[in-house]
Design an enzyme around this catalytic site. Structure first.
Site, PDB file in Angstrom:
ATOM      1  CB  CYS A  98      -7.174  -1.672  14.724  1.00 40.37           C
ATOM      2  SG  CYS A  98      -5.867  -2.361  13.729  1.00 40.37           S
TER       3      CYS A  98
ATOM      4  CB  ALA B 144      -0.909  -0.006   1.216  1.00 38.32           C
TER       5      ALA B 144
HETATM    6  N1  SAH Z   1     -10.226  -3.284   5.900  1.00 36.81           N
HETATM    7  C1  SAH Z   1     -10.198  -4.700   6.183  1.00 36.81           C
HETATM    8  C2  SAH Z   1      -9.221  -5.057   7.274  1.00 36.81           C
HETATM    9  C3  SAH Z   1      -7.808  -4.688   6.999  1.00 36.81           C
HETATM   10  S1  SAH Z   1      -6.670  -5.548   7.993  1.00 36.81           S
HETATM   11  C4  SAH Z   1     -11.579  -5.168   6.582  1.00 36.81           C
HETATM   12  O1  SAH Z   1     -12.383  -4.347   7.031  1.00 36.81           O
HETATM   13  O2  SAH Z   1     -11.862  -6.356   6.496  1.00 36.81           O
HETATM   14  C5  SAH Z   1      -5.172  -5.039   7.341  1.00 36.81           C
HETATM   15  C6  SAH Z   1      -4.863  -5.602   5.961  1.00 36.81           C
HETATM   16  O3  SAH Z   1      -3.681  -4.965   5.530  1.00 36.81           O
HETATM   17  C7  SAH Z   1      -4.592  -7.091   5.890  1.00 36.81           C
HETATM   18  O4  SAH Z   1      -5.461  -7.674   4.952  1.00 36.81           O
HETATM   19  C8  SAH Z   1      -3.137  -7.205   5.405  1.00 36.81           C
HETATM   20  O5  SAH Z   1      -2.959  -8.235   4.456  1.00 36.81           O
HETATM   21  C9  SAH Z   1      -2.936  -5.872   4.755  1.00 36.81           C
HETATM   22  N2  SAH Z   1      -1.563  -5.336   4.731  1.00 36.81           N
HETATM   23  C10 SAH Z   1      -0.639  -5.316   5.713  1.00 36.81           C
HETATM   24  N3  SAH Z   1       0.450  -4.633   5.337  1.00 36.81           N
HETATM   25  C11 SAH Z   1       0.211  -4.190   4.065  1.00 36.81           C
HETATM   26  C12 SAH Z   1       0.951  -3.409   3.121  1.00 36.81           C
HETATM   27  N4  SAH Z   1       2.161  -2.929   3.422  1.00 36.81           N
HETATM   28  N5  SAH Z   1       0.380  -3.140   1.939  1.00 36.81           N
HETATM   29  C13 SAH Z   1      -0.843  -3.602   1.620  1.00 36.81           C
HETATM   30  N6  SAH Z   1      -1.583  -4.341   2.472  1.00 36.81           N
HETATM   31  C14 SAH Z   1      -1.061  -4.636   3.671  1.00 36.81           C
END
Ligand code: SAH
Length: 409
Positions: free
Chosen positions: A352, A292
């Site tokens: 969170c 991301a």
């Molecule tokens: N919005 C989601 C929950 C997100 S949890 C819902 O409501 O269901 C956080 C997510 O971030 C996880 O799916 C994990 O795979 C992802 N994640 C963690 N680090 C990341 C990164 N550097 N880039 C993209 N995604 C990432």
């Protein structure tokens, strides 16, 4: 410290006594004037330095949180099952009162339901539970909880979700997760139970044992609906996991791009898209596997812009020490998102991390708004859905922040 009958007594210092009297439930190992001669997971009576009763707690021989209060009265081993059943019933009754538009919700949330160390989530007809402390691993207590889940929740299956790291920290023997009820060899050996659950009239698949938490981020359920209400146009959901926010946006927006670094999460998201094909306004969701941070940087450079952006990253701060670094991470993504919003665009931004307070988070967002040179209007300031109750006297039960803002036109 003495053993009366079968329950030991622990003397705690004035600091812990004051904390317990104000309604908190933890006693740290460093608060103990003497460690109780108690078995792992057993009941311990608490008293202050002058011998005044403070209640009864569950003991952990491993955690820095040595004792977690279960009652401000004196409780014996004989009376414990009835107390636990009463707490479980109260937790269930509370959910009946607060949960709307969903057959998936948290039934028991540890300290917030005065059952410290126990998590129970319901996904339609499958119940998933998790044990975080030694006490709930004791055969007696486990039996009480299992019987109650089977009788009161009437599920098709009960599965245990095991976090190997937590078991290690609690010095509990390793255990395999999986089906624990019905208690038959066929159920234990068969494929993990699957089901479909619903939030706000959208369907999501559940496969026992897979994914994060016990499977889904149920705490965001009402924030999904809020995000949908504020969303429009072209949307970007960053850290989308299995599509919780993205699919809600897909009912209202013209186009939705959703990003996550986890391929299995995106595959589940795509299956969830198919489950909801009839309900979505967008013709095809765009699921992107990417980091991301890199993606936001690239998109900003490429001059991309959106009407709606959701940011729901994993907890950047796992402890107090990592808060400053976490805040820099939050600021980086929020700044980029604010810059990418079209006039009148909406940002739904979440954290969170319990250690990042509400005021830290708002402060970070303000600073991002200043740097982005955007006038930013606060639309909603939200927390976890009420099946994840926040107890004011136990601030650790509050962790989720979800802020909705709009940039000016
Ligand atoms: N919005 C989601 C929950 C997100 S949890 C819902 O409501 O269901 C956080 C997510 O971030 C996880 O799916 C994990 O795979 C992802 N994640 C963690 N680090 C990341 C990164 N550097 N880039 C993209 N995604 C990432």
């Amino acid at each position: 410290v003495a053993k009366t009958g079968q329950v030991s007594t622990a003397k705690v210092d004035w600091r812990a006594a004051a904390r317990l009297r104000k309604g908190h439930v933890w006693v740290y190992r460093s608060d103990l004037l003497k460690a109780p001669p108690a078995d792992p997971g057993s009941l311990v009576l608490l008293e202050d330095e002058r011998g005044k009763r403070l209640g009864t707690a569950l003991y952990s021989s491993a955690s820095v949180i040595a004792l977690r209060l279960i009652s401000s009265d004196a409780v014996t081993e004989e009376k414990l099952p009835a107390l636990v059943r009463a707490r479980l019933e109260a937790a269930r009754a509370y959910r009946e009162q607060v949960v709307r538009e969903s057959d998936a919700f948290r039934v028991v949330f540890s300290e917030a339901d005065a059952l410290p160390g126990l998590i129970i989530d319901r996904y339609n007809d499958v119940v998933a539970f998790q044990v975080l402390t030694q006490a709930w691993d004791r055969a007696g207590l486990r039996g009480v909880v299992l019987d109650w889940m089977a009788d009161a929740l009437k599920p098709r299956a009960i599965v245990e979700r095991v976090d190997a790291r937590i078991r290690q920290l609690e010095k509990l023997p390793p255990r395999e997760g999986g089906v624990v009820w019905p208690n038959s060899p066929a159920a234990a050996a068969g494929a993990p139970p699957r089901t479909v659950f619903h939030m706000n009239n959208l369907a999501f698949e559940y496969v026992a044992g897979e994914g994060q938490k016990t499977g889904a981020f149920l705490d965001q359920r009402e924030n999904y609906a809020a995000a949908e209400r504020h969303s429009r146009g072209e949307a970007l959901d960053v850290f989308c996991y299995q599509g919780g926010f993205a699919l809600h946006l897909g009912r209202r927006c013209e186009h939705v791009t959703a990003v996550d670094s986890s391929r299995p999460a995106l595959e589940a998201a795509e299956r969830n898209e198919k489950l909801n094909a009839g309900a979505l306004r967008v013709k095809e969701m765009e699921w992107i596997e990417a980091n991301a941070f890199d993606l936001l940087k690239d998109y900003a450079r490429a001059g991309k812009s959106y009407d709606t952006i959701v940011l729901d990253p994993p907890a950047f701060a796992r402890n107090l020490k990592s808060v400053p670094r976490a805040l820099r991470g939050y600021k980086e993504i929020n700044l980029r998102a604010l810059k990418m919003l079209r006039p009148g665009g909406v940002l739904v931004t979440c954290s969170c991390s319990h250690h990042v307070s509400e005021s830290d988070f708002l402060h970070m967002l303000t600073s991002a708004a200043e740097d982005a040179r955007r006038r930013v209007c606060l639309l909603e300031h939200r927390g976890a859905a009420p099946d994840h109750p926040s107890i004011l006297q136990v601030p650790e039960t509050s962790y989720l922040k979800c802020v909705v803002v709009a940039v000016s036109r």
